[in-house]
Design a protein around this motif. Structure first.
Motif, PDB file in Angstrom:
ATOM      1  N   ILE A 144       0.838  -1.204   0.000  1.00 17.25           N
ATOM      2  CA  ILE A 144       0.000   0.000   0.000  1.00 17.25           C
ATOM      3  C   ILE A 144       0.870   1.250   0.000  1.00 17.25           C
ATOM      4  O   ILE A 144       0.584   2.225  -0.711  1.00 17.25           O
ATOM      5  N   LYS A 145       1.941   1.231   0.769  1.00 15.37           N
ATOM      6  CA  LYS A 145       2.880   2.356   0.769  1.00 15.37           C
ATOM      7  C   LYS A 145       3.448   2.585  -0.629  1.00 15.37           C
ATOM      8  O   LYS A 145       3.564   3.729  -1.086  1.00 15.37           O
ATOM      9  N   ASP A 155      -9.752   2.986  -6.771  1.00 14.24           N
ATOM     10  CA  ASP A 155     -11.150   2.953  -7.198  1.00 14.24           C
ATOM     11  C   ASP A 155     -12.086   2.489  -6.093  1.00 14.24           C
ATOM     12  O   ASP A 155     -13.312   2.510  -6.255  1.00 14.24           O
ATOM     13  N   GLY A 156     -11.513   2.055  -4.947  1.00 17.78           N
ATOM     14  CA  GLY A 156     -12.346   1.633  -3.824  1.00 17.78           C
ATOM     15  C   GLY A 156     -13.035   0.305  -4.026  1.00 17.78           C
ATOM     16  O   GLY A 156     -13.859  -0.098  -3.202  1.00 17.78           O
ATOM     17  N   VAL A 157     -12.711  -0.394  -5.107  1.00 20.77           N
ATOM     18  CA  VAL A 157     -13.352  -1.675  -5.406  1.00 20.77           C
ATOM     19  C   VAL A 157     -12.560  -2.805  -4.749  1.00 20.77           C
ATOM     20  O   VAL A 157     -11.334  -2.848  -4.837  1.00 20.77           O
ATOM     21  N   PHE A 173      -7.462   3.972   3.241  1.00 23.66           N
ATOM     22  CA  PHE A 173      -7.628   5.207   2.472  1.00 23.66           C
ATOM     23  C   PHE A 173      -8.824   6.033   2.955  1.00 23.66           C
ATOM     24  O   PHE A 173      -8.937   7.210   2.605  1.00 23.66           O
ATOM     25  N   ALA A 174      -9.689   5.401   3.747  1.00 29.21           N
ATOM     26  CA  ALA A 174     -10.802   6.154   4.339  1.00 29.21           C
ATOM     27  C   ALA A 174     -10.330   6.997   5.521  1.00 29.21           C
ATOM     28  O   ALA A 174     -11.046   7.898   5.971  1.00 29.21           O
ATOM     29  N   ALA A 189      -2.102   2.984  11.852  1.00 37.47           N
ATOM     30  CA  ALA A 189      -3.475   3.197  11.386  1.00 37.47           C
ATOM     31  C   ALA A 189      -4.189   1.863  11.187  1.00 37.47           C
ATOM     32  O   ALA A 189      -5.387   1.726  11.479  1.00 37.47           O
ATOM     33  N   THR A 190      -3.467   0.859  10.697  1.00 40.21           N
ATOM     34  CA  THR A 190      -4.044  -0.476  10.534  1.00 40.21           C
ATOM     35  C   THR A 190      -4.454  -1.052  11.876  1.00 40.21           C
ATOM     36  O   THR A 190      -5.529  -1.650  12.013  1.00 40.21           O
TER      37      THR A 190
END
Length: 269
Positions: A144-145, A155-157, A173-174, A189-190
């Motif tokens: 992710i980094k 795209d949030g999918v 990402f939220a 954060a995780t």
């Protein structure tokens, strides 16, 4: 011979201290925690450990610690420790608990993600047995980094062939991560997401009138001690606790640590 546990390198410890005010060598952490929980009535014959960690083999010692103390734990683990078992998984876990003569059940919930820092203080790198060069931990968080650094459009999918990674990305990402979060910041954060999800699932599945329970969440940190290639004790594991409390008789008590022991502190409802 000294009974003090081995320590990571000064550079690794400096990196850890930038993000976590408390980080204990794992054997110290679990020794203090389990002693406190036994004093509070959570024992091997009356409790079930419900453990949610990353599936990485480096995280296995966490489950093993609970298995040695409470017997075989219920495994909720997901990639990076993200919670994906749902309320059905939580209902199944608590339904396996021993039942005391008074009808009470006791649950020990543990949630964790993990991260590495090498002996030079570089985030995300760890030596693994049988590999000549360092690899990543946690690999999903490092990926992710890398997406963030490459400005890959999200795209949030959640795709069927990468469900857990997609859920982790969507939830991260939220959050307000800032322009260029570090691996440790993404890891923290995780862990916050894991904590929130565990507490949400508990609120939907656990009856505090018929059960007492513990919630422990934190970050497992694989900290470099020696460079070069892997040898025993080249990496020292630490635990940085994020959330630690017990709920007994419907009342919440925070579990505080002084680095040597844990002790309960009553919190107003």
């Amino acid at each position: 011979m000294s009974s003090q546990p081995l320590q990571a390198s000064e550079a690794a410890l400096e990196t850890i201290s930038k993000y976590f005010p408390i980080a204990l060598v794992d054997t110290v952490f679990f020794g203090a925690l389990f002693n406190a929980l036994e004093a509070l009535g959570f024992k091997s014959d009356n409790s079930i450990a419900i453990v949610n960690t990353c599936r990485d083999e480096l995280a296995r010692p966490l489950s093993n610690s609970f298995d040695k103390t409470y017997g075989n734990s219920f495994n909720l683990s997901g990639i990076a420790g993200i919670v994906t078992a749902g309320t059905l998984g939580f209902k199944a876990a608590i339904s396996h608990s021993p039942v005391s003569e008074d009808g009470k059940e006791k649950y020990v919930f543990f949630g964790s993600t993990h991260v590495a820092v090498d002996e030079k203080g570089v985030e995300g790198l760890v030596l693994r047995e049988g590999r000549a060069k360092p690899s990543h931990a946690c690999g999903a968080i490092v990926a992710i980094k890398q997406e963030i650094d490459s400005n890959i459009q999200q795209d949030g999918v959640v795709h069927d062939d990468n469900v857990e990674y997609g859920i982790l990305k969507k939830k991260l990402f939220a959050k307000n991560l800032g322009a260029n979060p570090t691996i440790f910041e993404l890891t923290k954060a995780t862990c916050e997401i894991i904590t929130s999800d565990i507490e949400d699932h508990i609120s939907k599945t656990v009856d505090p009138k018929k059960s007492d329970y513990v919630v422990i969440t934190g970050v497992q940190i694989h900290a470099g001690r020696l460079g070069g290639s892997w040898i025993p004790d080249a990496v020292i594991d630490y635990i940085a606790p994020l959330t630690s409390y017990v709920v007994i008789g419907g009342e919440r008590h925070e579990l505080k640590t002084d680095g040597k022991s844990y002790f309960p502190e009553k919190t107003a409802a």
